[in-house]
Motif scaffolding. Structure first.
Motif, PDB file in Angstrom:
ATOM      1  N   UNK A  35       0.801  -1.240   0.000  1.00 60.97           N
ATOM      2  CA  UNK A  35       0.000   0.000   0.000  1.00 60.97           C
ATOM      3  C   UNK A  35       0.829   1.284   0.000  1.00 60.97           C
ATOM      4  N   UNK A  36       1.969   1.293   0.693  1.00 64.36           N
ATOM      5  CA  UNK A  36       2.778   2.511   0.756  1.00 64.36           C
ATOM      6  C   UNK A  36       3.508   2.785  -0.564  1.00 64.36           C
ATOM      7  N   UNK A  37       3.697   1.727  -1.399  1.00 59.92           N
ATOM      8  CA  UNK A  37       4.387   1.893  -2.680  1.00 59.92           C
ATOM      9  C   UNK A  37       3.433   1.901  -3.879  1.00 59.92           C
ATOM     10  N   UNK A  38       2.127   1.818  -3.613  1.00 62.25           N
ATOM     11  CA  UNK A  38       1.168   1.716  -4.715  1.00 62.25           C
ATOM     12  C   UNK A  38       1.145   2.979  -5.572  1.00 62.25           C
ATOM     13  N   UNK A  39       1.208   4.144  -4.940  1.00 57.79           N
ATOM     14  CA  UNK A  39       1.152   5.407  -5.700  1.00 57.79           C
ATOM     15  C   UNK A  39       2.361   5.553  -6.616  1.00 57.79           C
ATOM     16  N   UNK A  40       3.536   5.076  -6.179  1.00 59.94           N
ATOM     17  CA  UNK A  40       4.728   5.150  -7.017  1.00 59.94           C
ATOM     18  C   UNK A  40       4.583   4.274  -8.262  1.00 59.94           C
ATOM     19  N   UNK A  51       3.451   3.820 -14.174  1.00 59.04           N
ATOM     20  CA  UNK A  51       2.631   3.395 -15.316  1.00 59.04           C
ATOM     21  C   UNK A  51       2.238   4.588 -16.176  1.00 59.04           C
ATOM     22  N   UNK A  52       1.866   5.673 -15.532  1.00 58.74           N
ATOM     23  CA  UNK A  52       1.460   6.873 -16.275  1.00 58.74           C
ATOM     24  C   UNK A  52       2.626   7.440 -17.075  1.00 58.74           C
ATOM     25  N   UNK A  53       3.831   7.439 -16.498  1.00 56.15           N
ATOM     26  CA  UNK A  53       5.012   7.931 -17.207  1.00 56.15           C
ATOM     27  C   UNK A  53       5.314   7.063 -18.430  1.00 56.15           C
ATOM     28  N   UNK A  54       5.178   5.741 -18.280  1.00 53.25           N
ATOM     29  CA  UNK A  54       5.452   4.836 -19.400  1.00 53.25           C
ATOM     30  C   UNK A  54       4.481   5.094 -20.542  1.00 53.25           C
ATOM     31  N   UNK A  55       3.197   5.206 -20.235  1.00 54.13           N
ATOM     32  CA  UNK A  55       2.187   5.423 -21.278  1.00 54.13           C
ATOM     33  C   UNK A  55       2.367   6.782 -21.952  1.00 54.13           C
ATOM     34  N   UNK A  56       2.634   7.815 -21.155  1.00 55.22           N
ATOM     35  CA  UNK A  56       2.822   9.149 -21.743  1.00 55.22           C
ATOM     36  C   UNK A  56       4.070   9.211 -22.612  1.00 55.22           C
TER      37      UNK A  56
END
Length: 230
Positions: free
Chosen positions: A26-31, A36-41
């Motif tokens: 849970x503490x690393x989920x946001x990272x 994922x967003x950086x890879x797609x962008x």
């Protein structure tokens, strides 16, 4: 309820699958989510940057999506993360650009710099969509390309629906809103063909929202495609 929820999220686990497969505390989920967003962008920006360089050498065609600026359209990107490996599968309509020599290696280098993954390797795979005219993202790109070339929005919408008929779809709905044809008052236009059971979970429906930037302002485009029923 069918009008107030995303058709893709509504059907997760039945007819729709997740596009990211990984586990994190849970503490690393946001990272992991931001990664994922950086890879797609990064992938989308690479496609757009190289597409502009090649689009000037091609002439647009009203009957084919493969030509013009809509030749490289990503339908979705799957990300699978392991301990020491990140698998990225790019589902694309017409992968002409990414098949060029050195394109995948260049894209891998850009992704390595973007996500700064020292201890994990990166593997990129390209998968061509079998029936591109079934994909709402490709149809949205086609309509956007036509509108930017001053084609009537009704003509572009009807042509997109004709393309879905060739792919044996059971129903399609195209809705566009904004300052249509440069009018001062914004309005919405909708064209529907065939069945579209939005409240049936077993019905496989593809959906996309796409903003179109024109000289009159931003138009909002939504497309629903009823592919099949399980």
């Amino acid at each position: 309820m069918g009008q107030k929820i995303n058709p893709l999220g509504f059907r997760l686990g039945t007819t729709q699958n997740h596009h990211s497969f990984w586990f994190a505390q849970p503490k690393n989920y946001s990272e992991g989510l931001q990664e994922d967003k950086k890879i797609r962008n990064c992938i989308k920006n690479y496609i757009q940057k190289n597409r502009k360089q090649t689009s000037n050498r091609k002439k647009a065609s009203n009957s084919k999506i493969e030509s013009g600026s809509s030749s490289e359209v990503i339908t979705h990107i799957e990300i699978q993360k392991e301990i020491d490996m990140i698998h990225v599968i790019i589902h694309i309509g017409f992968p002409n650009l990414l098949k060029k020599k050195g394109a995948i290696e260049e894209l891998e280098k850009n992704l390595q710099k973007e996500i700064n993954s020292v201890n994990r390797r990166l593997n990129i795979a390209i998968e061509k969509v079998k029936e591109p005219y079934r994909q709402p993202n490709i149809l949205a790109e086609y309509i956007a390309f036509q509108l930017k070339n001053r084609v009537s929005f009704r003509k572009a919408m009807k042509k997109a629906i004709e393309l879905t008929k060739k792919a044996d779809t059971k129903g399609v709905k195209v809705k566009i809103a904004g300052r249509l044809a440069g009018q001062e008052i914004a309005r919405a236009e909708c064209i529907k063909k065939g069945r579209l059971p939005l409240q049936t979970i077993r019905a496989k429906i593809d959906h996309c929202c796409y903003p179109i930037r024109t000289i009159y302002g931003v138009l909002g485009l939504k497309i629903w495609i009823f592919v099949d029923e399980e």
